[in-house]
Design a protein around this motif. Structure first.
Motif, PDB file in Angstrom:
ATOM      1  N   UNK A  65       0.596  -1.093   0.177  1.00  0.00           N
ATOM      2  CA  UNK A  65       0.154   0.154  -0.052  1.00  0.00           C
ATOM      3  C   UNK A  65       0.916   1.071  -0.341  1.00  0.00           C
ATOM      4  N   UNK A  66       2.302   0.862   0.401  1.00  0.00           N
ATOM      5  CA  UNK A  66       2.735   2.202   0.451  1.00  0.00           C
ATOM      6  C   UNK A  66       4.287   1.851  -0.586  1.00  0.00           C
ATOM      7  N   UNK A  67       4.279   2.133  -1.676  1.00  0.00           N
ATOM      8  CA  UNK A  67       4.801   1.421  -2.845  1.00  0.00           C
ATOM      9  C   UNK A  67       5.436   0.651  -3.243  1.00  0.00           C
ATOM     10  N   UNK A  68       5.489  -0.777  -2.804  1.00  0.00           N
ATOM     11  CA  UNK A  68       5.477  -1.940  -2.476  1.00  0.00           C
ATOM     12  C   UNK A  68       6.704  -2.083  -3.453  1.00  0.00           C
ATOM     13  N   UNK A  69       7.388  -1.553  -3.207  1.00  0.00           N
ATOM     14  CA  UNK A  69       9.273  -1.467  -3.244  1.00  0.00           C
ATOM     15  C   UNK A  69       9.968  -2.193  -3.123  1.00  0.00           C
ATOM     16  N   UNK A  70       9.696  -3.887  -2.891  1.00  0.00           N
ATOM     17  CA  UNK A  70      10.236  -4.996  -2.191  1.00  0.00           C
ATOM     18  C   UNK A  70      11.255  -5.849  -3.087  1.00  0.00           C
ATOM     19  N   UNK A  71      12.772  -6.126  -2.668  1.00  0.00           N
ATOM     20  CA  UNK A  71      13.392  -6.779  -3.116  1.00  0.00           C
ATOM     21  C   UNK A  71      14.357  -7.873  -2.715  1.00  0.00           C
ATOM     22  N   UNK A  72      15.140  -8.325  -2.924  1.00  0.00           N
ATOM     23  CA  UNK A  72      16.681  -8.895  -3.542  1.00  0.00           C
ATOM     24  C   UNK A  72      17.718  -8.085  -3.534  1.00  0.00           C
ATOM     25  N   UNK A  73      18.530  -8.596  -3.131  1.00  0.00           N
ATOM     26  CA  UNK A  73      20.081  -7.976  -3.530  1.00  0.00           C
ATOM     27  C   UNK A  73      20.877  -8.408  -3.862  1.00  0.00           C
ATOM     28  N   UNK A 129      41.453  -3.109  -2.333  1.00  0.00           N
ATOM     29  CA  UNK A 129      43.531  -3.505  -2.002  1.00  0.00           C
ATOM     30  C   UNK A 129      44.228  -2.148  -1.489  1.00  0.00           C
ATOM     31  N   UNK A 130      44.591  -2.266  -1.356  1.00  0.00           N
ATOM     32  CA  UNK A 130      45.244  -0.787  -0.422  1.00  0.00           C
ATOM     33  C   UNK A 130      45.078   0.509  -0.414  1.00  0.00           C
ATOM     34  N   UNK A 131      44.607   0.254  -2.135  1.00  0.00           N
ATOM     35  CA  UNK A 131      45.254   1.732  -2.942  1.00  0.00           C
ATOM     36  C   UNK A 131      43.450   1.756  -2.991  1.00  0.00           C
ATOM     37  N   UNK A 132      42.988   0.786  -3.553  1.00  0.00           N
ATOM     38  CA  UNK A 132      41.476   1.039  -4.113  1.00  0.00           C
ATOM     39  C   UNK A 132      40.549   0.099  -3.593  1.00  0.00           C
ATOM     40  N   UNK A 133      38.894   0.602  -3.937  1.00  0.00           N
ATOM     41  CA  UNK A 133      38.110  -0.991  -3.731  1.00  0.00           C
ATOM     42  C   UNK A 133      37.328  -0.683  -5.103  1.00  0.00           C
ATOM     43  N   UNK A 134      36.681  -1.976  -5.400  1.00  0.00           N
ATOM     44  CA  UNK A 134      35.918  -1.710  -6.289  1.00  0.00           C
ATOM     45  C   UNK A 134      34.631  -3.204  -5.826  1.00  0.00           C
ATOM     46  N   UNK A 135      33.667  -2.528  -6.402  1.00  0.00           N
ATOM     47  CA  UNK A 135      32.253  -3.235  -5.661  1.00  0.00           C
ATOM     48  C   UNK A 135      31.168  -3.028  -6.589  1.00  0.00           C
ATOM     49  N   UNK A 136      30.112  -4.016  -6.879  1.00  0.00           N
ATOM     50  CA  UNK A 136      28.852  -4.056  -7.556  1.00  0.00           C
ATOM     51  C   UNK A 136      27.816  -4.296  -6.459  1.00  0.00           C
ATOM     52  N   UNK A 137      26.487  -4.344  -6.924  1.00  0.00           N
ATOM     53  CA  UNK A 137      25.359  -4.505  -6.556  1.00  0.00           C
ATOM     54  C   UNK A 137      24.602  -4.062  -7.301  1.00  0.00           C
ATOM     55  N   UNK A 138      22.989  -5.096  -7.421  1.00  0.00           N
ATOM     56  CA  UNK A 138      22.037  -5.602  -8.027  1.00  0.00           C
ATOM     57  C   UNK A 138      20.796  -5.967  -7.362  1.00  0.00           C
ATOM     58  N   UNK A 139      19.792  -5.353  -8.228  1.00  0.00           N
ATOM     59  CA  UNK A 139      18.653  -5.661  -7.628  1.00  0.00           C
ATOM     60  C   UNK A 139      17.800  -6.820  -8.415  1.00  0.00           C
ATOM     61  N   UNK A 140      16.493  -7.996  -7.746  1.00  0.00           N
ATOM     62  CA  UNK A 140      16.034  -8.972  -8.028  1.00  0.00           C
ATOM     63  C   UNK A 140      15.302  -8.879  -7.438  1.00  0.00           C
ATOM     64  N   UNK A 141      13.907  -7.730  -7.922  1.00  0.00           N
ATOM     65  CA  UNK A 141      12.744  -7.218  -7.824  1.00  0.00           C
ATOM     66  C   UNK A 141      11.501  -8.398  -7.256  1.00  0.00           C
ATOM     67  N   UNK A 142      11.128  -8.191  -6.044  1.00  0.00           N
ATOM     68  CA  UNK A 142      10.277 -10.199  -5.952  1.00  0.00           C
ATOM     69  C   UNK A 142       8.548  -9.143  -5.812  1.00  0.00           C
ATOM     70  N   UNK A 143       8.305  -7.774  -6.887  1.00  0.00           N
ATOM     71  CA  UNK A 143       6.940  -7.636  -6.910  1.00  0.00           C
ATOM     72  C   UNK A 143       7.007  -7.164  -8.392  1.00  0.00           C
ATOM     73  N   UNK A 144       5.984  -7.785  -9.370  1.00  0.00           N
ATOM     74  CA  UNK A 144       5.678  -8.013 -10.956  1.00  0.00           C
ATOM     75  C   UNK A 144       5.713  -6.363 -11.268  1.00  0.00           C
ATOM     76  N   UNK A 145       5.640  -6.398 -12.324  1.00  0.00           N
ATOM     77  CA  UNK A 145       6.746  -5.741 -13.372  1.00  0.00           C
ATOM     78  C   UNK A 145       7.321  -4.171 -12.398  1.00  0.00           C
TER      79      UNK A 145
END
Length: 407
Positions: free
Chosen positions: A349-357, A364-380
């Motif tokens: 009722x309040x937006x339905x933004x429901x998802x797994x990630x 490393x000592x100098x830098x770090x690299x990260x990635x994240x991905x969303x997998x929605x459980x709400x249709x469309x």
């Protein structure tokens, strides 16, 4: 009217993540500067959008600037990029740069700049319509200080600029909007013994975007910015010298009044003017006039904060539905390789933004690299398949590499 239509279409794109059909009444909390509610970094994005109490890192500015005095490195900077709403369009994205500098053993200065581009938007639905490129911008600075060995506090100041209006000839009805806001944050980082392991237990609180309202029509109507309360905790357990696991949870509530619904307007009109409900169900002009008469647009930001705790049409039950919940896990090997997962829940009722990630990182000592991905459980759900990237630099590591670090 073409220009007004274009703005309505544009706002629909921004708010479409909140537009899901449910059996009960859909009544999300509306506010301006929607991009401020988007998490910028891939680490938190891979953990279900938690971050107010997680282990401090360079991207703490968005989640809890009070964490910076506990950072090991003296300074750092991060670049974050998120292609947004790729299920709908291919040219909306969020770019963010964040950095901090520890002034000594107890103080830190930090800041960030975010730029949210909504791509190229047509003035109207005509094939030969003019186009424009709306965007939102926010820049902030923060100061944080340790008040004890385990507790810190921070404050941030922010300037917000939202340019959603077409600027063609004769387009003087809608203007860019701006606002000022402040955050106040607290963080506690303590230790406890679990099964013979010295574990790290933290909790955090961040009240963000407390400030003025936005107006696109020179003050005739105003929109709230996303004033927000975030409370969370995090537990980090080291299994041995190389392996650690952390679990974190956040509860999040927008401190913005709930807008009276169209159904409330229809009921009001039937009672006061007579007739049938169908006579008023599509009277959007009358609905907006009624909102102005009810004083919704005239509520001050501070009054709106207190009002947000008790103004839901369906009472306490709906107020509880306005709380968003997030939980995340992070496994680290030798503090160099990271695997992450999480879950974010928002009531239908309040937006339905429901998802797994899910997410991963390499440091490393100098830098770090990260990635994240969303997998929605709400249709469309247009948030499905959202991917975030973060590249961070440890300035101490760079100084060591160049042989210029102070000892």
């Amino acid at each position: 009217m073409k220009k007004a239509l274009s703005i309505i279409v544009l706002l629909f794109l921004v708010l479409s993540a909140r537009a899901q059909d449910v059996k009960n009444q859909l009544n999300p909390i509306y506010h301006g500067a929607n991009s401020l509610a988007i998490a910028p970094d891939a680490r938190a994005g891979g953990m279900g959008d938690v971050g107010v109490a997680t282990d401090p890192d360079v991207n703490s500015q968005y989640w809890n600037p009070a964490k910076y005095p506990f950072c090991i490195s003296r300074s750092g900077v991060a670049l974050n990029y998120t292609p947004w709403l790729r299920q709908i369009v291919n040219d909306i994205d969020l770019a963010n740069i964040t950095g901090y500098y520890r002034l000594g053993d107890y103080d830190a200065l930090s800041g960030s700049l975010r730029y949210f581009s909504l791509g190229e938007v047509a003035e109207s639905l005509d094939d030969d319509a003019n186009t424009f490129k709306p965007y939102e911008l926010a820049v902030d600075v923060a100061y944080s200080r340790m008040l004890s060995e385990t507790f810190s506090a921070g404050v941030a100041l922010r300037f917000i600029y939202s340019d959603l209006a077409y600027k063609g000839e004769g387009s003087d009805a809608l203007k860019p909007a701006s606002a000022f806001a402040a955050d106040i944050a607290f963080y506690h980082n303590g230790y406890l013994n679990l099964g013979g392991h010295e574990s790290q237990l933290g909790w955090g609180l961040n009240i963000s975007n407390v400030g003025s309202k936005l107006s696109y029509d020179e003050g005739n109507t105003t929109e709230f910015i996303p004033t927000n309360l975030r409370l969370g905790t995090s537990l980090l357990v080291p299994f041995d010298e190389y392996n650690t696991l952390s679990i974190s949870a956040d509860a999040n509530k927008l401190l913005v009044p709930t807008r009276p619904t169209m159904d409330q307007y229809v009921d009001h009109m039937v009672k006061t003017e007579g007739g049938e409900a169908k006579d008023y169900e599509k009277d959007y002009g009358g609905y907006r006039t009624w909102l102005e008469g009810e004083g919704y647009f005239n509520v001050s930001p501070i009054s709106g904060i207190f009002k947000s705790f008790h103004d839901a049409p369906n009472g306490f039950k709906e107020e509880m539905q306005e709380i968003q919940w997030s939980v995340g896990l992070e496994y680290a090997y030798n503090n160099q390789f990271f695997l992450r997962g999480g879950y974010h829940y928002e009531h239908p009722n309040k937006g339905n933004r429901t998802y797994w990630t899910v997410g991963a990182g390499f440091k490393m000592n100098v830098f770090s690299l990260d990635a994240g991905y969303v997998i929605s459980t709400a249709q469309s759900n247009p948030l499905d398949q959202t991917l975030r990237f973060s590249l961070a630099f440890d300035m101490d590591g760079i100084a060591d590499l160049l042989g210029k670090r102070r000892r």
